[in-house]
Design a protein around this motif. Structure first.
Motif, PDB file in Angstrom:
ATOM      1  N   SER A 250       0.846  -1.209   0.000  1.00  0.00           N
ATOM      2  CA  SER A 250       0.000   0.000   0.000  1.00  0.00           C
ATOM      3  C   SER A 250       0.868   1.241   0.000  1.00  0.00           C
ATOM      4  N   GLU A 251       0.516   2.207  -0.853  1.00  0.00           N
ATOM      5  CA  GLU A 251       1.188   3.496  -0.783  1.00  0.00           C
ATOM      6  C   GLU A 251       0.145   4.565  -0.474  1.00  0.00           C
ATOM      7  N   ALA A 261       3.506   7.908   2.672  1.00  0.00           N
ATOM      8  CA  ALA A 261       3.882   6.683   3.390  1.00  0.00           C
ATOM      9  C   ALA A 261       3.848   5.523   2.410  1.00  0.00           C
ATOM     10  N   PHE A 262       4.723   4.570   2.629  1.00  0.00           N
ATOM     11  CA  PHE A 262       4.877   3.456   1.688  1.00  0.00           C
ATOM     12  C   PHE A 262       5.187   2.221   2.517  1.00  0.00           C
ATOM     13  N   GLU A 263       4.466   1.140   2.252  1.00  0.00           N
ATOM     14  CA  GLU A 263       4.667  -0.075   3.043  1.00  0.00           C
ATOM     15  C   GLU A 263       6.067  -0.625   2.782  1.00  0.00           C
ATOM     16  N   ASN A 264       6.833  -0.810   3.837  1.00  0.00           N
ATOM     17  CA  ASN A 264       8.185  -1.334   3.640  1.00  0.00           C
ATOM     18  C   ASN A 264       8.169  -2.872   3.660  1.00  0.00           C
ATOM     19  N   GLN A 266       8.969  -4.911   5.740  1.00  0.00           N
ATOM     20  CA  GLN A 266       8.563  -5.473   7.050  1.00  0.00           C
ATOM     21  C   GLN A 266       7.054  -5.312   7.285  1.00  0.00           C
ATOM     22  N   GLY A 267       6.358  -4.736   6.288  1.00  0.00           N
ATOM     23  CA  GLY A 267       4.910  -4.579   6.421  1.00  0.00           C
ATOM     24  C   GLY A 267       4.493  -3.349   7.207  1.00  0.00           C
ATOM     25  N   GLU A 268       5.454  -2.435   7.470  1.00  0.00           N
ATOM     26  CA  GLU A 268       5.092  -1.189   8.185  1.00  0.00           C
ATOM     27  C   GLU A 268       4.882  -0.085   7.151  1.00  0.00           C
ATOM     28  N   TRP A 269       3.952   0.834   7.464  1.00  0.00           N
ATOM     29  CA  TRP A 269       3.733   1.988   6.590  1.00  0.00           C
ATOM     30  C   TRP A 269       4.751   3.063   6.953  1.00  0.00           C
ATOM     31  N   GLN A 270       5.885   3.031   6.277  1.00  0.00           N
ATOM     32  CA  GLN A 270       6.974   3.947   6.633  1.00  0.00           C
ATOM     33  C   GLN A 270       6.736   5.322   5.999  1.00  0.00           C
ATOM     34  N   VAL A 271       6.738   6.336   6.862  1.00  0.00           N
ATOM     35  CA  VAL A 271       6.500   7.708   6.396  1.00  0.00           C
ATOM     36  C   VAL A 271       7.767   8.237   5.715  1.00  0.00           C
ATOM     37  N   ASN A 272       7.575   8.986   4.662  1.00  0.00           N
ATOM     38  CA  ASN A 272       8.691   9.598   3.934  1.00  0.00           C
ATOM     39  C   ASN A 272       9.210  10.780   4.757  1.00  0.00           C
ATOM     40  N   ALA A 273      10.280  10.529   5.521  1.00  0.00           N
ATOM     41  CA  ALA A 273      10.842  11.595   6.368  1.00  0.00           C
ATOM     42  C   ALA A 273      12.012  12.285   5.667  1.00  0.00           C
ATOM     43  N   GLU A 274      12.325  11.837   4.442  1.00  0.00           N
ATOM     44  CA  GLU A 274      13.474  12.415   3.732  1.00  0.00           C
ATOM     45  C   GLU A 274      13.117  13.730   3.057  1.00  0.00           C
ATOM     46  N   THR A 275      11.889  13.814   2.506  1.00  0.00           N
ATOM     47  CA  THR A 275      11.515  15.058   1.805  1.00  0.00           C
ATOM     48  C   THR A 275      10.328  15.764   2.457  1.00  0.00           C
ATOM     49  N   LEU A 276       9.721  15.115   3.465  1.00  0.00           N
ATOM     50  CA  LEU A 276       8.542  15.701   4.132  1.00  0.00           C
ATOM     51  C   LEU A 276       8.720  15.689   5.648  1.00  0.00           C
ATOM     52  N   PHE A 277       8.033  16.599   6.302  1.00  0.00           N
ATOM     53  CA  PHE A 277       7.938  16.559   7.766  1.00  0.00           C
ATOM     54  C   PHE A 277       6.452  16.412   8.095  1.00  0.00           C
ATOM     55  N   VAL A 278       6.096  15.295   8.751  1.00  0.00           N
ATOM     56  CA  VAL A 278       4.683  14.972   8.992  1.00  0.00           C
ATOM     57  C   VAL A 278       4.357  15.177  10.477  1.00  0.00           C
ATOM     58  N   GLU A 279       3.282  15.934  10.732  1.00  0.00           N
ATOM     59  CA  GLU A 279       2.802  16.135  12.108  1.00  0.00           C
ATOM     60  C   GLU A 279       1.372  15.607  12.213  1.00  0.00           C
ATOM     61  N   ILE A 280       1.002  15.161  13.404  1.00  0.00           N
ATOM     62  CA  ILE A 280      -0.400  14.808  13.686  1.00  0.00           C
ATOM     63  C   ILE A 280      -0.886  15.804  14.737  1.00  0.00           C
TER      64      ILE A 280
END
Length: 436
Positions: A250-251, A261-264, A266-280
């Motif tokens: 899933s992407e 976010a992109f499923e790695n 290991q099956g985790e939805w890894q957030v793209n922290a290289e070009t984005l900064f994500v806050e909740i």
């Protein structure tokens, strides 16, 4: 081997080599190096837009990157102004990458990315697909997407497909006759992977299930399937794994930003922290602790043409407790903020709850192929569905009972069997919508 994909990016002015080198460097940072990279990029992008973008300066007032929490949270309505008013000094329509959002959130707008920032988007895509052995320069893609229907737009898209080594299956008509033609293509072409809208790919898998066909048995070259743009439910994922015989990934992305976010592997939805900064953030724009749901707010760390700083994308999600700044994990994507059902009791419920509850009952016997739910009044919902035969009253009762349980009692449902369900212009299926 000719690197046609990379060359076409370079020729269009997107410095992909430089972008790949920078991304490679970011990925290799130690935890400490990453922390200082993130702080300096946040400061740099805010300072740049405060100096060079009158539109952003007008919104931010006296706030600075040093007081991050005081910076305004932008939404799509803020950005629905002519692009010329939002571009930074030194940028014009001629020297940027231009596109428009899909409008699946109901508020489309035109956006710009500077060419280096767009090259980084591609470098990030290339890296993530590479986790699964996919190489854009030579892997052959089966693409389940919409396509412009005007002559010039259509030809342009087909040419782009040729350059990027993909074959497009347009998703506007997914009748059995059309799906049969799709199937023949998989028998004759050596596809390496599928990519496209979740609902269309799920429909193709249901068609294969009816025919008792496993995709990688008739197309042995196929390695992986990437679904995007719409929610993938657990039961659909199981169906895809069973009928395709390959990993399902899933992407989650947004055209104006990047892959979010992109499923790695290991099956985790890894957030793209290289070009984005994500806050909740919560409703008052305060950060919530990991593990708590809130609005997804994103800063594009590299885009100098157009400010996407603390930009509320319109989705609700949860970051996993084990997230770190360098490797945030998206635990759950709950759905779009504008797709919330407001019920007679005053309760608010994500529209996808309806969809999910109904789905678990309606598809038990494989009769119903697709359905959507529309809220037409406070207590009234219309369910349009495609099926071989009409739903019987026992199924309808079962749906009502489940909704009583999960949401609240005394809601009215109108069921209508359709031959075709309309998708939006891009070919996406809006699973729940409120017309209130």
């Amino acid at each position: 081997m000719i690197l046609l994909f990379d060359i076409s990016l370079q020729l269009n002015g997107f410095p992909i080599k430089k972008a790949k080198t920078e991304l490679d460097k970011i990925v290799r940072f130690s935890e400490k190096e990453f922390a200082s990279f993130l702080e300096s990029k946040k400061t740099e992008i805010v300072d740049f837009h405060l100096k060079n973008n009158p539109f952003y300066k007008g919104l931010a007032g006296n706030a600075t990157a040093q007081n991050w929490e005081n910076l305004p949270v932008l939404n799509k309505q803020n950005l629905q102004k002519p692009l010329e008013e939002r571009l930074s000094k030194g940028y014009s329509k001629k020297n940027v990458y231009l596109n428009k959002t899909s409008g699946s959130s109901g508020t489309p707008f035109v956006f710009a990315k500077d060419k280096y920032s767009h090259a980084l988007t591609w470098a990030s895509n290339i890296m993530r697909f590479g986790w699964f052995g996919i190489n854009f320069n030579h892997s052959y893609q089966a693409r389940f997407y919409g396509i412009p229907m005007d002559f010039i737009g259509y030809q342009k898209e087909r040419f782009k497909d040729f350059l990027t080594h993909r074959y497009r299956f347009p998703v506007f008509d997914l009748s059995n006759e059309v799906l049969e033609k799709f199937l023949q293509k998989f028998k004759t072409k050596k596809f390496d992977y599928l990519n496209g809208y979740t609902s269309s790919i799920v429909l193709f898998a249901k068609f294969l299930e009816q025919k008792n066909i496993i995709l990688n048995e008739i197309c042995p070259t196929i390695k992986a399937c990437f679904v995007t743009s719409e929610m993938l439910f657990e039961m659909d994922k199981k169906l895809l794994e069973k009928q395709f015989g390959i990993p399902i990934i899933s992407e989650y992305g947004a055209s104006e930003l990047d892959l979010i976010a992109f499923e790695n592997p290991q099956g985790e939805w890894q957030v793209n922290a290289e070009t984005l900064f994500v806050e909740i953030l919560d409703e008052n724009n305060n950060p919530v602790p990991n593990g708590t749901e809130g609005k997804i707010v994103i800063t594009s760390l590299f885009n100098k043409a157009n400010p996407f700083i603390r930009y509320e994308i319109g989705d609700i999600g949860i970051l996993d407790e084990k997230s770190t700044p360098q490797k945030p994990i998206l635990k759950k994507l709950i759905g779009r903020t504008n797709d919330v059902a407001i019920l007679p009791s005053g309760k608010k419920s994500p529209g996808l709850t309806f969809y999910y509850v109904t789905k678990s009952i309606i598809e038990d016997d494989g009769n119903v192929k697709e359905f959507i739910i529309k809220q037409t009044k406070l207590d009234t919902f219309e369910i349009e569905y495609i099926a071989e035969k009409e739903l019987i009253s026992a199924q309808i009762e079962k749906i009502k009972d489940a909704i009583d349980l999960y949401l609240e009692p005394n809601l009215n449902f109108i069921f209508s069997k359709k031959i075709k369900i309309d998708r939006n212009k891009s070919g996406k299926l809006k699973q729940f919508s409120s017309l209130l």
